[in-house]
Design a protein around this motif. Structure first.
Motif, PDB file in Angstrom:
ATOM      1  N   THR A  75       0.821  -1.218   0.000  1.00 23.46           N
ATOM      2  CA  THR A  75       0.000   0.000   0.000  1.00 23.46           C
ATOM      3  C   THR A  75       0.841   1.248   0.000  1.00 23.46           C
ATOM      4  O   THR A  75       0.303   2.351  -0.073  1.00 23.46           O
ATOM      5  N   ASN A  76       2.151   1.087   0.124  1.00 24.93           N
ATOM      6  CA  ASN A  76       3.057   2.234   0.172  1.00 24.93           C
ATOM      7  C   ASN A  76       3.652   2.485  -1.211  1.00 24.93           C
ATOM      8  O   ASN A  76       4.856   2.645  -1.369  1.00 24.93           O
ATOM      9  N   THR A  77       2.762   2.472  -2.247  1.00 24.47           N
ATOM     10  CA  THR A  77       3.187   2.787  -3.620  1.00 24.47           C
ATOM     11  C   THR A  77       2.345   3.933  -4.124  1.00 24.47           C
ATOM     12  O   THR A  77       1.258   4.220  -3.622  1.00 24.47           O
ATOM     13  N   LYS A  78       2.856   4.543  -5.191  1.00 25.13           N
ATOM     14  CA  LYS A  78       2.152   5.698  -5.741  1.00 25.13           C
ATOM     15  C   LYS A  78       0.799   5.308  -6.305  1.00 25.13           C
ATOM     16  O   LYS A  78      -0.205   6.005  -6.109  1.00 25.13           O
ATOM     17  N   SER A  79       0.746   4.173  -6.999  1.00 28.32           N
ATOM     18  CA  SER A  79      -0.511   3.732  -7.605  1.00 28.32           C
ATOM     19  C   SER A  79      -1.538   3.362  -6.542  1.00 28.32           C
ATOM     20  O   SER A  79      -2.730   3.688  -6.666  1.00 28.32           O
ATOM     21  N   ALA A  80      -1.075   2.732  -5.489  1.00 26.10           N
ATOM     22  CA  ALA A  80      -1.997   2.357  -4.424  1.00 26.10           C
ATOM     23  C   ALA A  80      -2.562   3.586  -3.749  1.00 26.10           C
ATOM     24  O   ALA A  80      -3.756   3.657  -3.437  1.00 26.10           O
ATOM     25  N   PHE A  81      -1.714   4.567  -3.495  1.00 26.20           N
ATOM     26  CA  PHE A  81      -2.183   5.792  -2.884  1.00 26.20           C
ATOM     27  C   PHE A  81      -3.118   6.546  -3.818  1.00 26.20           C
ATOM     28  O   PHE A  81      -4.109   7.126  -3.389  1.00 26.20           O
ATOM     29  N   LEU A  82      -2.784   6.522  -5.183  1.00 28.19           N
ATOM     30  CA  LEU A  82      -3.633   7.208  -6.151  1.00 28.19           C
ATOM     31  C   LEU A  82      -5.009   6.576  -6.196  1.00 28.19           C
ATOM     32  O   LEU A  82      -6.034   7.264  -6.232  1.00 28.19           O
ATOM     33  N   LYS A  83      -5.071   5.248  -6.199  1.00 27.09           N
ATOM     34  CA  LYS A  83      -6.347   4.529  -6.230  1.00 27.09           C
ATOM     35  C   LYS A  83      -7.157   4.827  -4.964  1.00 27.09           C
ATOM     36  O   LYS A  83      -8.366   5.034  -5.008  1.00 27.09           O
ATOM     37  N   MET A  84      -6.454   4.864  -3.824  1.00 26.48           N
ATOM     38  CA  MET A  84      -7.128   5.111  -2.563  1.00 26.48           C
ATOM     39  C   MET A  84      -7.734   6.516  -2.538  1.00 26.48           C
ATOM     40  O   MET A  84      -8.882   6.709  -2.140  1.00 26.48           O
TER      41      MET A  84
END
Length: 927
Positions: A842-851
């Motif tokens: 969850t500590n990735t850019k895509s995961a944060f963007l999706k969240m």
């Protein structure tokens, strides 16, 4: 038994045997002519006989009771005058004398004094009445005497009429020092003031404070008693009883009062010391009765009888107990002793006293030496006449020398020499063979300034007419079966101290202290007196000294308080002990525990710093404000943990000033940074245009942090300047001194904490508004929780801090600092560390963007619905809700405006999917 009955019958001797007063010349006891005549007044007999028949006629009565000691004083006066006449002191001027017997009575002494005042060479002894006696020439120029103070007082008032000098070798009453009442009186002994002070000092030093006093009921006895009472009070000595005996043996109540006095002594069992101010013949009567009652006490003798041989040789005198007395310091009287050895060669024609003495010697010649003294004093007239007729006159060389009282003999000789030296001063430029060469008042002026040498000592009168000489402290001891009068010590009136010749003499004094004469038991060290209902301060109870008080002496009136608060004393203490100093030391187990917690906090801060440094490029670190902000917050947490060190160990000025300032500024810096983060998060996720505008105006990171922290710096600076904290000794705990820091100003301390609380409350409000952020990215929720921990900790701290005392008071503040610091640190950083370490997917850019995209889509939908509702309510043409629903239903069913995932509906319009994604990226970048 026949011998004893003889002694009992030998009671009185009438002076008719010695002389009968038919004319004025018969009135003289001893006389000798001279160019200058000196009068003498001595109580050669102890009492004057009073006729029982009535009416009483104004006739000079006969006397009885021959006093050897005072007879010796008359001889000392005669010896001194003869010695001066045989010397070159007066350069051919001879001294004569006229000595009269006062019989210890004022009336008899006044009769003699009248003859002294009579005009010189008057055939009828006429005393002229004049307004001015400056040129008057009386019969004598000066007077030696009298033997007793009461007589001297009366005589001195009469002689003062012509200012005839009077020098007494024995009258010691303190009142005679009064030059206004007795302007022509001098004496060659100290005042009773010194004697009574010496007595009181001796009694006090011996540890006695409950005594009895017996005195004669005359001026001398009353003044002595009064003077002694004052001195006794000054030395904390109480007089249990006072008994006054009649001054005259002829008083019909004398024996009754003696019995009463002895009965009082017997009943007062706690009184073991009796002070006696009486004449010798009074003491003999008292002791005779006391021996019959088996009285055993310590007797303090005045100078009147302290050296009386006739008392020391009294039968069974040793049964009375111990006798301690005060006698005048003597000088060299060896020439007088030689004079006595040759006395039997002297003619008796002009000395009736000597003639009477020789008759008494013959009457008592058959007795042993031990009873000879009693016979001399008590020989009756009939026995005396019988013995004189049947026996030859004899002489006993040893008897007079054995009865010498050196102090009185020496003072008598000094009196004669003082007058002789005053006469010498007057005769330097005058022909003193002429009796009218000078008047007595002129001799008085010379006498006031006379100075001469005796035994290498300068002799002179002080301003009161007294001579300051030391006292001998005498102890009557039984040696080889005989009572001897020995010198135990010397008393110096000027210094007020006792001087002991050697340790043996001092031991004799210390042995006296074994006798107890107190109203109450001695209070031991650690106790004090508690006065009871008794009127005497010497009657008391002994109570323990209270806490923090002590006594290190016996019979102390009050306990001393420990001289300052750094000392303490338990109950019944004899000394004070230094209080133990307590503080939260490094070695204290609780301090170690708190230090370990602080150390663990420092380790935690360093660990988080390392984790963030290694993951500086990850979204979690970036979303936390970046490495700079995180390090500032972590550094402030480090300083807060460090500040707890200053609460431990012995407080110093530096520690007291540093610990609160360091904590306050560090905590303010931490809260300020977290406040900026709260504002930033709320700004990023807020969809309210008005709120966003407000937050954009407020959100100034660097100025805000600097301003918030700077205000705290100013508060602490003013605090340290005007009411700086300091080290204080807390004495609230008995036997212990708590070293602690006084905050200097509770108001300043409260302002500092209140300011932090205000910032924390603002931070809590902003964080609370952002509590519904994405679950894996909800920092505001944890900030809110951290602020709650802070508030709870400090709210609990206030009552606990106010009610806690002792060395663990700093620990209370350390605990609340640690709780609040740990709470904020853990709520701020541990969730992020958890994501970094255990939720790396969850500590990735895509995961944060999706969240964020998902959160933004949900937030936009809720905003759109809210906006449509508002628009429909404000429309001028209100459509029914059913029509709107129907229209919406047709659209849905026809799929013409169907909202697919990723689209946004704003004011009834559907936004494309890529537009929502773009907004999510912007929010991510803003965070």
């Amino acid at each position: 038994m026949a011998f004893m009955s003889f002694l009992v019958s030998c009671f009185v001797i009438s002076t008719d045997v010695a002389f009968s007063c038919q004319n004025t010349d018969d009135f003289v006891g001893a006389s000798s002519p001279g160019d200058i005549v000196i009068g003498g007044l001595f109580a050669v007999h102890s009492e004057m006989l009073h006729p029982e028949e009535s009416p009483i006629k104004p006739v000079v009565q006969n006397c009885s009771g021959f006093e050897i000691q005072i007879f010796l004083q008359t001889l000392a006066m005669i010896h001194a005058i003869e010695t001066i006449n045989n010397s070159t002191l007066l350069s051919g001027v001879t001294l004569g004398y006229e000595i009269y017997d006062t019989c210890a009575e004022v009336t008899k002494a006044m009769a003699s004094s009248l003859r002294f005042l009579s005009k010189f060479n008057s055939s009828e002894d006429v005393v002229e009445f004049k307004c001015n006696y400056s040129d008057y020439v009386p019969r004598i120029k000066a007077v030696i005497g009298a033997s007793y103070s009461e007589v001297s007082m009366a005589v001195s008032r009469l002689l003062a009429l012509q200012l005839i000098p009077q020098v007494s070798p024995a009258s010691s009453a303190e009142i005679l020092s009064d030059k206004i009442r007795f302007p022509s009186f001098f004496r060659t002994i100290p005042s009773d003031f010194h004697q009574t002070r010496a007595m009181a000092h001796l009694i006090c030093e011996a540890g006695w404070n409950w005594i009895g006093v017996i005195a004669t009921d005359d001026d001398n006895g009353r003044f002595a008693l009064e003077s002694f009472g004052v001195q006794a009070m000054a030395n904390n000595v109480c007089i249990a009883f006072k008994e006054m005996l009649p001054a005259y043996l002829s008083d019909s109540t004398f024996h009754t009062k003696v019995d009463h006095a002895v009965e009082k002594i017997v009943k007062e069992t706690r009184v073991n010391v009796i002070v006696v101010f009486m004449r010798q013949f009074h003491v003999l009567k008292l002791f005779k009765k006391a021996i019959e009652r088996n009285v055993n006490k310590i007797w303090i003798a005045s100078d009147n009888w302290s050296t009386a041989v006739k008392i020391s040789t009294f039968s069974n005198i040793r049964q009375l107990g111990t006798i301690v007395g005060f006698g005048f310091k003597s000088g060299d009287i060896s020439t007088f002793q030689d004079f006595l050895r040759n006395l039997h060669e002297k003619p008796t024609d002009n000395n009736k006293f000597l003639h009477e003495y020789i008759m008494l010697l013959s009457a008592c010649a058959h007795l042993e030496y031990h009873n000879f003294q009693t016979c001399i004093a008590n020989q009756s007239q009939d026995d005396l006449l019988q013995n004189v007729e049947n026996k030859q006159q004899i002489w006993r060389d040893d008897f007079l020398n054995a009865n010498i009282e050196p102090g009185f003999i020496h003072s008598t000789i000094l009196a004669v020499y003082a007058i002789a030296h005053a006469i010498k001063g007057q005769c330097k430029h005058r022909n003193c063979k002429d009796p009218s060469a000078f008047a007595p008042w002129e001799l008085l002026e010379e006498l006031e300034k006379v100075t001469f040498i005796d035994d290498d000592k300068e002799i002179k009168f002080d301003s009161n007419g007294d001579m300051s000489t030391n006292y001998d402290v005498l102890l009557w001891k039984e040696i080889n079966g005989h009572m001897e009068i020995t010198t135990m010590a010397e008393y110096d009136p000027e210094k007020g101290d006792f001087i002991f010749e050697d340790e043996e003499k001092k031991k004799e004094f210390l042995d006296l202290r074994k006798v107890q004469s107190t109203c109450s038991q001695h209070c031991r060290p650690g106790q004090m007196k508690k006065i009871t209902e008794s009127p005497h301060t010497c009657c008391y109870e002994c109570v323990y000294c209270p806490e923090n008080h002590y006594s290190n002496q016996t019979d102390i009136d009050y306990c001393y308080q420990c001289h300052n608060k750094t000392y303490w004393a338990p109950v019944n203490s004899t000394t004070c002990y230094r209080k133990s100093i307590h503080f939260l030391a490094w070695t204290d187990w609780f301090a170690i525990f708190l230090l370990l917690l602080s150390a663990f906090g420092v380790v935690l801060v360093l660990s988080i710093s390392v984790i963030f440094a290694k993951n500086v490029s990850t979204p979690v670190v970036k979303a936390s404000g970046g490495l700079t902000v995180c390090y500032i917050i972590l550094f402030s947490h480090f300083l807060i943990f460090l500040s707890t060190v200053f609460f431990i160990d012995e407080p110093t000025e530096f520690k007291c000033k540093t610990r609160q300032a360091l904590f306050g500024i560090s905590f303010t810096l931490c809260i300020s940074c977290i406040l900026i983060k709260s504002l930033k998060i709320l700004l990023a996720f807020s969809f309210d245009p008005k709120l966003q505008n407000f937050l954009k105006c407020v959100y100034k990171p660097v100025p805000t942090v600097v301003t918030c922290t700077g205000i705290q710096v100013i508060i602490c600076t003013f605090w340290l300047i005007f009411r700086t904290p300091f080290v204080k000794q807390n004495f609230s705990i008995p036997r212990t001194i708590i070293l602690e820091c006084d905050e200097g100003s509770i108001v300043a301390f409260g302002i500092m904490l209140g300011y932090i609380a205000a910032l924390a409350f603002i931070c809590f409000i902003f964080a609370f508004k952002g509590r519904k952020l994405p679950e894996n990215y909800n920092e505001a929720k944890f900030i809110t929780f951290g602020m709650l921990i802070y508030f709870i900790a400090w709210i609990v701290f206030i009552p606990v801090y106010a009610t806690t005392f002792g060395k663990y008071l700093p620990a209370v503040e350390i605990i609340v600092v640690l709780i609040s610091n740990y709470g904020i640190l853990c709520c701020t950083f541990l969730p992020k560390c958890y994501i970094i370490l255990y939720k790396q997917e969850t500590n990735t850019k895509s995961a944060f963007l999706k969240m964020i995209y998902t959160y933004s889509s949900k937030s936009a939908s809720s905003v759109a619905v809210s906006q449509i509702s508002l628009d429909s309510k404000s429309s001028s043409s209100r459509a029914t809700i059913s029509d709107s629903c129907k229209s919406e239903g047709n659209s849905v069913n026809g799929n013409s405006h169907f909202q697919v995932p990723g689209q946004r509906l704003i004011k009834g319009k559907v936004l494309p999917k890529n537009t929502a994604r773009t907004m999510a990226r912007r929010r991510l970048s803003s965070i």
